[in-house]
Each structure stands twice: as C-alpha cells, then as structure tokens.
Scaffold this motif. Structure first.
Motif, mmCIF file in Angstrom:
data_model
loop_
_atom_site.group_PDB
_atom_site.id
_atom_site.type_symbol
_atom_site.label_atom_id
_atom_site.label_comp_id
_atom_site.label_asym_id
_atom_site.label_seq_id
_atom_site.Cartn_x
_atom_site.Cartn_y
_atom_site.Cartn_z
ATOM 1 N N LEU A 118 0.947 -1.053 -0.119
ATOM 2 C CA LEU A 118 0.128 0.160 0.010
ATOM 3 C C LEU A 118 0.727 1.314 -0.030
ATOM 4 C CD1 LEU A 118 -2.738 -0.963 2.601
ATOM 5 C CD2 LEU A 118 -2.888 -0.889 0.071
ATOM 6 N N ARG A 119 1.904 1.423 0.828
ATOM 7 C CA ARG A 119 2.763 2.447 1.086
ATOM 8 C C ARG A 119 3.549 2.952 -0.272
ATOM 9 N NH1 ARG A 119 4.514 1.373 7.316
ATOM 10 N NH2 ARG A 119 2.755 2.629 8.144
ATOM 11 N N LEU A 120 4.075 1.434 -0.893
ATOM 12 C CA LEU A 120 4.944 1.895 -1.979
ATOM 13 C C LEU A 120 4.114 2.207 -3.068
ATOM 14 C CD1 LEU A 120 7.792 -0.765 -1.845
ATOM 15 C CD2 LEU A 120 7.709 1.396 -0.904
ATOM 16 N N ARG A 121 2.998 1.585 -3.254
ATOM 17 C CA ARG A 121 2.094 2.197 -4.474
ATOM 18 C C ARG A 121 1.587 3.564 -4.400
ATOM 19 N NH1 ARG A 121 -3.753 -0.942 -4.663
ATOM 20 N NH2 ARG A 121 -3.905 0.298 -2.931
ATOM 21 N N HIS A 122 1.507 4.028 -3.237
ATOM 22 C CA HIS A 122 1.210 5.394 -2.980
ATOM 23 C C HIS A 122 2.574 5.987 -3.135
ATOM 24 C CE1 HIS A 122 -0.722 8.962 -1.414
ATOM 25 N NE2 HIS A 122 0.167 9.199 -0.808
ATOM 26 N N ALA A 123 3.751 5.791 -3.033
ATOM 27 C CA ALA A 123 4.811 6.311 -3.166
ATOM 28 C C ALA A 123 5.307 6.640 -4.584
ATOM 29 C CB ALA A 123 6.180 5.748 -2.331
ATOM 30 N N ARG A 124 4.972 5.425 -5.552
ATOM 31 C CA ARG A 124 5.138 5.629 -6.844
ATOM 32 C C ARG A 124 4.453 6.513 -7.554
ATOM 33 N NH1 ARG A 124 5.741 -0.337 -6.223
ATOM 34 N NH2 ARG A 124 3.539 -0.614 -6.734
ATOM 35 N N VAL A 125 3.232 6.600 -7.030
ATOM 36 C CA VAL A 125 2.205 7.719 -7.540
ATOM 37 C C VAL A 125 2.959 9.030 -7.398
ATOM 38 C CG1 VAL A 125 -0.041 8.810 -7.478
ATOM 39 C CG2 VAL A 125 0.258 6.227 -7.475
#
Length: 359
Positions: free
Chosen positions: A304-311
């Motif tokens: 969840l955190r890395l998906r948001h970070a990539r955005v």
C-alpha cells in the motif's frame, strides 16, 4: 547405583513461526537446530532422540544425582545457546528429576514433559528445572463471563478470542499457579461459551449437553491440556471459538484491509492497532492474511505504501523526504531502503525512469 535424567529440548513458538515464515523456512531452521543439539551432546556421555516435529529428548546418566543435575543444567544451557546462535529460533530445555535404576525412556520423557508444561506460565528461551507440585483451588483473578457472553451472542468470534487470550495472559501472572489450574480455568470458560452458543435446551431450560458435544466432541476441547506454548494457545483459542460460534456477520479480513487502506500513511500503524480496530486478535489477522491472501500483514502494508509512493514520485515534484512522510515512513533513509529492496531501484531512479515525457 546409576541415575538417569531427561532433558526435553522444545523449540519456542514453532507453530506461530511456521505460519509466519512458511514450512520451508521452518524445515531449514529445524535442520540447523538438530545439528546444534547433536554437536552439544556428542561431546558428552548422553543419548539424543529426535521427537518430531520440534523436540529432542536427551538422556544423561551418572552415579551422583546432584552432580548429574549440575551436568544436565550446564548441557541444557549449552544446547539452548547453541540453537539461538545457529538459527532464527529460541528453545526451552526442561529437566526432569534424576531417576534411580534402569527407568524406561517413557518415564524419563514423562518427567521432562511435566517440567515443560510450566513453559506455558514462564515463557520460553530458558532452562526449566522440575518445579514443586502446586495445588490451587482458588478462582481466577478476574471474571470475564459477562463480556464474553456479549461478544459470543453478537457473533464476534475475533473479539471473544481476543478477550480469552488477554484473560489467559492475565491469569499466568498469578503466583503459585500451576499449568493444570490454568487449563481447568480455561476449560470452564470454554464450557461457558458452549452453554451460551447452544440453542438446544431441555425441559427446565438447562443446556442439552448431549447435543452440544455431538457437534463438538469434548476430547477436542480437552486437547488444551496438552498445550504448553502461549502463542499456540492463543491460536488454539481462536480456532476453537471459530468452530464453537456461528459465523460473524462481517468479513474481518475485508474490514482489516479497509482500515489499512485508510490509515497506511500513519507510520505508527501496527498489526495490533488494526486488530483492535476490527475487534480481532493480532494472531487471527496474521492467520487470515497468510491463509486467505497468501501474504503477511507487513507485506500488504508495504505494498500500500509503495504504491502510493510510486504515484507521488511520478505525478509530483515533492522531495524524497516528503514522499517518504506522505507514504507512512518516519525517515527518507528507511523509505529508500524499503523502496530499493522491493522495487529494485532507488526512489530517485524510479522518478527519472517513469516521469511522463512532456508532449
């Protein structure tokens, strides 16, 4: 006259560790532990017998019981330290009482297992010597029947399991408590749950126990007396209540995932907080992620955190430390480490390679 004493080596939290890391990890760890046990006993006049899946019985003999216990204690400490150094596990070594004469392996093992039952109260990663027999007819230190009945009647299996697990952790703090007394108290609470759940009533309103135990045989409940590991006792309570109680009117895993989807940017988010939010125990939430999703709580949170970070990296020009903070990380250093480990490159490299080309 020759005396013999048994030492039972028992890996700590084996069931919980296997569920968390997988069977292959557990197999490798047990192989390493086996080598550590055999290396420690090879240099002494001792026999070593593996007791799968996670125990070993070591027998030592000598003509002086006091000296024999001293040697057994020293060997037990060496074995425990050897397992800790060679594996990602800890172990408890339980010593029986020196027996005079050619006692059978069954008697030696029984003595060591009686000592090992106190691991439930004392915890693991230690050497335990044979305790004095405790006799207690006292009631439990706290009573939870009213709250337990409320959660059972609401179909809240996770909440009921968490309440019982917390009650066990409180009970083990009582001085002079014996494992058998704790088992008896817990059996009483489980029979109370059966009584609350069971809708079959006899004339006069009493529970139809014949019907109740036709659905859940009493021998399955009495297996609690064989449990000497608190982490496994928590799992056992959850699984037993799952069978005793009707299905809860909600999907606990979906509730946990929904809560995480809202709160994953909080760097203080932990499994315990999610479990409390959905009225389940951390052990049960971890079990659901492994059994239903084939992953772990931490991997799901990291995704969840890395998906948001990539955005944020591709859609904004926010500095890396700000991206880290907005994604649930307390520092840019930790964020960079997690990002590179899971994505394969640094956040800056990802931004350069994935930023949209101006039209």
């Amino acid at each position: 006259m020759e005396f013999t004493v048994g030492a039972l080596i028992d890996i700590d939290d084996y069931v919980a560790s296997t569920r968390a890391h997988g069977r292959e990890w557990a197999r490798i760890q047990l192989d390493q532990a086996d080598r550590a046990v055999r290396a420690a006993t090879a240099r002494r006049p001792a026999s070593c017998e593996p007791l799968p899946p996670d125990e070993w019985l070591v027998r030592l003999s000598g003509d002086d019981p006091d000296r024999l216990m001293g040697e057994a204690t020293a060997l037990a400490e060496q074995i425990r330290a050897g397992i800790v150094n060679a594996t990602g596990l800890t172990a408890t070594v339980s010593l029986g009482t020196p027996r005079e004469g050619p006692d059978s392996t069954t008697v030696i093992e029984r003595d060591a297992r009686r000592t090992n039952s106190y691991k439930l109260l004392l915890g693991g990663d230690r050497v335990i010597t044979a305790p004095q027999e405790e006799h207690s007819c006292a009631p439990p230190p706290v009573r939870i029947e009213a709250e337990l009945a409320r959660r059972v009647q609401a179909g809240d299996r996770g909440g009921a399991a968490g309440l019982l697990a917390g009650w066990v952790d409180r009970c083990v703090q009582e001085r002079g408590l014996s494992p058998s007394t704790l088992h008896n108290w817990l059996m009483g609470e489980l029979l109370f749950v059966v009584d609350v759940v069971n809708r079959g009533r006899l004339t006069g309103g009493s529970t139809d126990w014949v019907d109740a135990f036709a659905r859940l045989p009493i021998e399955e409940l009495t297996t609690v007396t064989q449990i000497h590991e608190r982490s496994y006792l928590h799992i056992w309570i959850e699984e037993t209540l799952w069978r005793l109680m009707p299905p809860a009117p909600r999907d606990i895993l979906s509730m946990a995932e929904s809560y995480m989807a809202v709160h994953y940017t909080d760097p203080r988010l932990r499994l315990a907080a999610v479990a409390q939010a959905v009225s389940a125990s951390p052990f049960y939430i971890a079990h659901l992620f492994a059994d239903v999703r084939g992953t772990t709580f931490l991997r799901h949170l990291t995704a969840l955190r890395l998906r948001h970070a990539r955005v944020l990296l591709t859609a904004t020009t926010a500095p890396i430390d700000m991206v880290a903070a907005r994604s649930g990380y307390l520092s840019a250093k930790v964020f960079r480490g997690v990002f590179k480990r899971h994505v394969g490159c640094s956040p800056s490299e990802y931004r350069r390679n994935h930023r949209p080309v101006p039209s």
